[in-house]
Design a protein around this motif. Structure first.
Motif, short mmCIF file in Angstrom:
data_model
loop_
_atom_site.label_atom_id
_atom_site.label_comp_id
_atom_site.label_asym_id
_atom_site.label_seq_id
_atom_site.Cartn_x
_atom_site.Cartn_y
_atom_site.Cartn_z
N ARG A 14 53.63 17.87 42.61
CA ARG A 14 54.16 19.16 42.05
C ARG A 14 53.15 20.27 41.56
O ARG A 14 52.70 19.93 42.14
N HIS A 15 53.94 21.14 40.88
CA HIS A 15 52.28 22.15 40.46
C HIS A 15 51.52 21.61 39.42
O HIS A 15 52.21 20.86 38.42
N ALA A 16 49.97 21.88 40.21
CA ALA A 16 49.51 21.08 38.98
C ALA A 16 49.49 22.32 37.99
O ALA A 16 50.08 23.04 37.69
N HIS A 17 48.36 21.84 36.62
CA HIS A 17 48.80 21.94 35.27
C HIS A 17 46.95 22.41 34.95
O HIS A 17 45.87 21.84 35.44
N PRO A 18 46.97 23.12 33.82
CA PRO A 18 45.09 23.55 34.10
C PRO A 18 45.13 21.99 32.91
O PRO A 18 45.79 21.36 32.62
N LEU A 19 43.10 21.84 33.18
CA LEU A 19 42.94 20.94 32.01
C LEU A 19 43.36 20.65 30.59
O LEU A 19 43.74 21.94 30.46
N ARG A 20 44.22 19.45 30.45
CA ARG A 20 44.54 18.89 29.05
C ARG A 20 44.18 18.56 28.23
O ARG A 20 43.81 18.75 26.91
N GLY A 21 42.75 17.92 28.44
CA GLY A 21 41.80 16.85 27.82
C GLY A 21 40.87 16.46 27.68
O GLY A 21 39.99 17.57 28.94
N HIS A 22 39.70 16.50 27.08
CA HIS A 22 38.31 16.06 26.92
C HIS A 22 37.44 15.45 27.68
O HIS A 22 35.82 16.02 28.25
N HIS A 23 37.80 14.16 28.08
CA HIS A 23 36.96 13.53 28.11
C HIS A 23 37.57 12.78 30.40
O HIS A 23 39.07 12.96 30.04
N GLU A 24 37.09 13.71 30.93
CA GLU A 24 36.94 13.36 32.23
C GLU A 24 36.24 11.95 32.49
O GLU A 24 35.57 11.50 32.27
N LYS A 25 37.48 11.65 33.85
CA LYS A 25 36.63 10.49 34.96
C LYS A 25 37.54 10.48 36.12
O LYS A 25 38.75 11.29 36.34
N SER A 26 36.28 10.01 37.35
CA SER A 26 36.51 9.98 38.32
C SER A 26 37.49 9.39 38.71
O SER A 26 37.38 7.97 38.30
N ILE A 27 38.34 9.36 39.53
CA ILE A 27 39.41 8.45 40.18
C ILE A 27 39.22 8.67 41.76
O ILE A 27 38.80 9.37 42.33
N SER A 28 38.96 7.99 42.69
CA SER A 28 38.97 6.22 44.55
C SER A 28 39.90 7.59 44.66
O SER A 28 40.67 6.14 44.01
N VAL A 29 40.80 8.33 45.27
CA VAL A 29 42.43 8.36 45.48
C VAL A 29 42.40 8.09 46.61
O VAL A 29 41.42 8.37 47.97
N VAL A 30 43.15 7.53 47.78
CA VAL A 30 43.48 7.42 48.90
C VAL A 30 44.54 8.46 49.72
O VAL A 30 45.41 7.65 49.03
N VAL A 31 44.72 8.69 50.30
CA VAL A 31 45.93 9.55 50.84
C VAL A 31 46.01 8.85 52.31
O VAL A 31 45.27 9.15 53.46
N LEU A 32 46.96 8.42 52.21
CA LEU A 32 47.47 7.76 53.92
C LEU A 32 48.32 8.58 54.27
O LEU A 32 49.67 9.30 53.61
N ALA A 33 48.64 9.33 55.53
CA ALA A 33 49.43 10.67 55.77
C ALA A 33 48.70 10.81 57.30
O ALA A 33 48.72 9.70 58.03
N ILE A 34 49.77 11.83 58.11
CA ILE A 34 49.53 11.96 59.06
C ILE A 34 48.19 13.06 59.74
O ILE A 34 48.16 14.02 58.92
N HIS A 35 47.04 13.35 60.86
CA HIS A 35 46.30 13.85 60.87
C HIS A 35 46.00 13.95 62.39
O HIS A 35 45.45 12.94 63.01
N ALA A 36 45.92 14.66 63.22
CA ALA A 36 45.84 14.72 65.09
C ALA A 36 46.97 14.03 65.41
O ALA A 36 46.36 13.63 65.92
N GLY A 37 47.98 13.75 64.53
CA GLY A 37 48.85 13.01 65.68
C GLY A 37 49.13 11.83 65.80
O GLY A 37 50.29 11.18 65.84
N ALA A 38 48.03 10.86 64.33
CA ALA A 38 48.34 9.48 63.67
C ALA A 38 48.41 9.44 62.62
O ALA A 38 47.29 10.55 61.86
N ALA A 40 46.16 8.21 59.11
CA ALA A 40 45.19 8.04 59.27
C ALA A 40 44.49 8.03 58.08
O ALA A 40 46.03 8.10 57.01
N ALA A 41 43.88 8.04 56.44
CA ALA A 41 43.26 7.81 55.84
C ALA A 41 42.07 9.10 55.50
O ALA A 41 41.55 9.25 56.09
N LEU A 42 42.75 9.76 54.17
CA LEU A 42 41.47 10.11 53.67
C LEU A 42 41.11 9.78 51.68
O LEU A 42 41.92 9.57 50.93
#
Length: 101
Positions: A14-38, A40-42
């Motif tokens: 969906r469309h992003a919205h501006p930062l709403r909170g003050h406490h930020e945390k770092s989350i590691s996210v894996v995106v599974l998709a197609i890259h160069a025809g195969a 792949a994961a990012l």
């Protein structure tokens, strides 16, 4: 699959919205998709507030990063440690009902 804020997986964006909170945390996210025809994961680290996390913003940010890096749909984003969520998605969305155990 329709995504909900409490579902561990987020399929596309969906469309992003501006930062709403003050406490930020770092989350590691894996995106599974197609890259160069195969398949792949990012993996990317995303900074979000608690409210943005609850709304799934980290999935949208990671998906946009994957698109910018040349990945394309089908795309699936999940938190790096959420293998149980991935298995549940596969079981309920991909495996035919008569093959489920």
């Amino acid at each position: 699959m329709a995504s909900t804020p409490h579902h561990p997986l987020h399929v596309l964006m969906r469309h992003a919205h501006p930062l709403r909170g003050h406490h930020e945390k770092s989350i590691s996210v894996v995106v599974l998709a197609i890259h160069a025809g195969a398949g792949a994961a990012l993996t990317t680290s995303v900074e979000v507030s608690d409210e943005e996390h609850d709304d799934g913003e980290h999935y949208r940010i990671a998906t946009r990063r994957a698109l910018a890096a040349g990945f394309y749909a089908p795309m699936l984003a999940l938190e790096a440690g959420d293998l149980a969520g991935l298995m549940n998605f596969i079981r309920t969305s991909i495996v035919p009902p008569d093959a489920r155990h």
